[in-house]
Design an enzyme around this catalytic site. Structure first.
Site, PDB file in Angstrom:
ATOM      1  N   THR A  16       0.819  -1.223   0.000  1.00 32.41           N
ATOM      2  CA  THR A  16       0.000   0.000   0.000  1.00 32.41           C
ATOM      3  C   THR A  16       0.845   1.262   0.000  1.00 32.41           C
ATOM      4  OG1 THR A  16      -1.744  -1.126   1.219  1.00 32.41           O
ATOM      5  CG2 THR A  16      -1.756   1.245   1.346  1.00 32.41           C
ATOM      6  N   ASP A  60       1.500  -6.539  -4.626  1.00 31.78           N
ATOM      7  CA  ASP A  60       0.680  -6.558  -3.418  1.00 31.78           C
ATOM      8  C   ASP A  60       1.223  -7.751  -2.628  1.00 31.78           C
ATOM      9  OD1 ASP A  60      -2.602  -5.832  -2.614  1.00 31.78           O
ATOM     10  OD2 ASP A  60      -1.551  -7.494  -1.643  1.00 31.78           O
ATOM     11  N   SER A  61       1.444  -7.590  -1.347  1.00 29.90           N
ATOM     12  CA  SER A  61       2.135  -8.660  -0.615  1.00 29.90           C
ATOM     13  C   SER A  61       1.298  -9.934  -0.497  1.00 29.90           C
ATOM     14  CB  SER A  61       2.598  -8.184   0.757  1.00 29.90           C
ATOM     15  OG  SER A  61       1.536  -8.171   1.664  1.00 29.90           O
ATOM     16  N   SER A  62       0.052  -9.905  -0.919  1.00 33.12           N
ATOM     17  CA  SER A  62      -0.734 -11.145  -0.969  1.00 33.12           C
ATOM     18  C   SER A  62      -0.142 -12.097  -2.002  1.00 33.12           C
ATOM     19  CB  SER A  62      -2.184 -10.855  -1.346  1.00 33.12           C
ATOM     20  OG  SER A  62      -2.589  -9.635  -0.829  1.00 33.12           O
ATOM     21  N   ASP A  93       0.072  -7.077   4.605  1.00 31.87           N
ATOM     22  CA  ASP A  93      -0.683  -8.337   4.703  1.00 31.87           C
ATOM     23  C   ASP A  93       0.188  -9.548   5.045  1.00 31.87           C
ATOM     24  OD1 ASP A  93      -2.992  -6.985   4.178  1.00 31.87           O
ATOM     25  OD2 ASP A  93      -3.198  -7.647   2.099  1.00 31.87           O
ATOM     26  N   THR A 279      -0.147 -22.853  19.043  1.00 28.28           N
ATOM     27  CA  THR A 279      -1.471 -22.487  19.551  1.00 28.28           C
ATOM     28  C   THR A 279      -2.195 -21.480  18.658  1.00 28.28           C
ATOM     29  OG1 THR A 279      -2.702 -21.491  21.380  1.00 28.28           O
ATOM     30  CG2 THR A 279      -0.447 -20.758  21.117  1.00 28.28           C
ATOM     31  N   GLN A 280      -3.528 -21.611  18.632  1.00 26.40           N
ATOM     32  CA  GLN A 280      -4.368 -20.647  17.907  1.00 26.40           C
ATOM     33  C   GLN A 280      -4.451 -19.323  18.644  1.00 26.40           C
ATOM     34  OE1 GLN A 280      -8.317 -22.196  17.252  1.00 26.40           O
ATOM     35  NE2 GLN A 280      -7.540 -24.025  16.248  1.00 26.40           N
ATOM     36  N   CYS A 281      -4.114 -19.332  19.937  1.00 31.70           N
ATOM     37  CA  CYS A 281      -4.215 -18.102  20.726  1.00 31.70           C
ATOM     38  C   CYS A 281      -3.167 -17.107  20.248  1.00 31.70           C
ATOM     39  CB  CYS A 281      -3.977 -18.390  22.202  1.00 31.70           C
ATOM     40  SG  CYS A 281      -5.235 -19.429  22.926  1.00 31.70           S
TER      41      CYS A 281
END
Ligand code: ASP
Length: 343
Positions: A16, A60-62, A93, A279-281
């Site tokens: 961006t 774009d970093s995607s 991103d 972990t998802q946390c």
């Protein structure tokens, strides 16, 4: 080149920060680097020499991938001796992935590599790009008795400098878009630029700088959810050439105790596939064995990602698989901090 002022290389990959609006669609798209520099005459006021280099076609970093990571590593390697510091302009991103990857690829780094970008293009009246860019260059220019103060890959965004491989993008709207939940800020920019020197990596400067470009992306990332089916997990584990899987588990590394789940993982491990527990946390650490719901993972030889971010876990896997590390020591090395990515 002026020898007294630090020499900084600005590497523009896209994002961006340098984007403009497409006339027809109104969507933001990557533009060329010249546009970016024209927008910041303030750069000439900084107490350093700035050279620039840009991806031929900024992205774009995607669209980021390991080949682009090698491209960034090559630029740094080729210019390592001529510059005191590097600033990489990158879309936010996937910035945490790229910056984490570079932290593993650049071994025995003793110069700053600062990733930054912005939420609004540099041409926007309310842009966050100028502060991010200017302070990143200042961080990369910091010298103490002729030596760089920061000697690692980091990420600067919205007044904070973080260890790159401890970060995640946490917000698509706020200027404060990144967080480092498991490690201290390396520096905070207020009225003064306050560097927390105690938390910086202190590499051994006698070891030679080495750039690792062999990354193996034969990996998978599975986020657990209540209801994940046996068929889906089996299909993923049957992927040809699969070498490793990151399991994003619940809480402190817990997951279902259903026998089919454990059996599938155990078979995969016996076939030589590495399974990493992350972990998802957003914060905290995997502690296999803390609950009964993770004992089975420990018993079958699952690797603990401890408090690593998913982004760093992915990059560490690609890096380590690219090193052809033997199965016998893989788990031990993965569980050891290589670049300060785990506590
Ligand atoms: N989509 C953009 C990118 O990652 C977002 C940004 O730069 O912040 O390239």
């Amino acid at each position: 080149m002026n020898k007294i002022k630090p020499n900084i290389l600005l590497i523009y990959t896209g994002g961006t920060i340098g984007m403009i609006k497409d006339f027809e669609s109104g969507a933001l798209k990557a533009f060329d680097f010249k546009n970016l520099l024209d927008k910041i005459p303030e750069l000439q006021l900084l107490d350093c020499n700035i050279d620039t280099i840009s991806f031929e076609s900024p992205i774009d970093s995607s669209d980021m991938n390991p080949e682009y990571w090698v491209q960034i590593a090559n630029i740094i390697e080729e210019n390592y001796n001529s510059f005191d510091g590097f600033v990489v302009l990158h879309g936010s991103d996937t910035m945490s992935y790229s910056a984490s990857a570079l932290s593993f690829m650049l071994e025995n780094l003793v110069k700053p590599v600062v990733f930054t970008g912005s939420q609004l293009p540099i041409g926007d009246l309310r842009t966050d790009a100028k502060e991010n860019l200017i302070t990143s260059i200042q961080v990369a220019s910091l010298l103490d008795r002729g030596k760089p103060v920061v000697q690692e890959v980091c990420l600067y965004f919205e007044y904070k400098l973080y260890r790159a491989n401890r970060t995640s993008k946490i917000n698509a709207e706020h200027f404060e878009a990144f967080a480092s939940p498991n490690y201290h800020d390396l520096a905070v920019s207020g009225v003064h630029l306050k560097v927390n020197t105690d938390y910086l990596l202190k590499p051994n400067s006698r070891k030679p700088f080495k750039v690792h470009k062999n990354l193996d992306n034969n990996i998978a990332l599975i986020k657990l959810f209540p209801g994940l089916s046996e068929q889906v997990l089996q299909n993923i584990l049957n992927t040809p050439n699969l070498k490793a899987v990151i399991l994003e588990t619940y809480g402190s590394g817990n997951c279902t105790t259903q026998p089919w789940f454990t059996k599938l993982l155990e078979t995969a491990i016996n076939e030589g596939i590495h399974i990493v527990n992350v972990t998802q946390c957003a914060g905290g650490s995997v502690m296999m064995g803390h609950y009964e719901a993770s004992n089975h993972l420990k018993d079958i030889g699952v690797i603990s990602g401890k408090d690593i971010t998913t982004e760093a876990a992915v990059c560490k896997l690609m890096y380590m698989l690219g090193q052809n590390i033997s199965k016998k020591v893989f788990k031990t090395i993965y569980e050891t901090p290589l670049r300060g990515e785990i506590s």
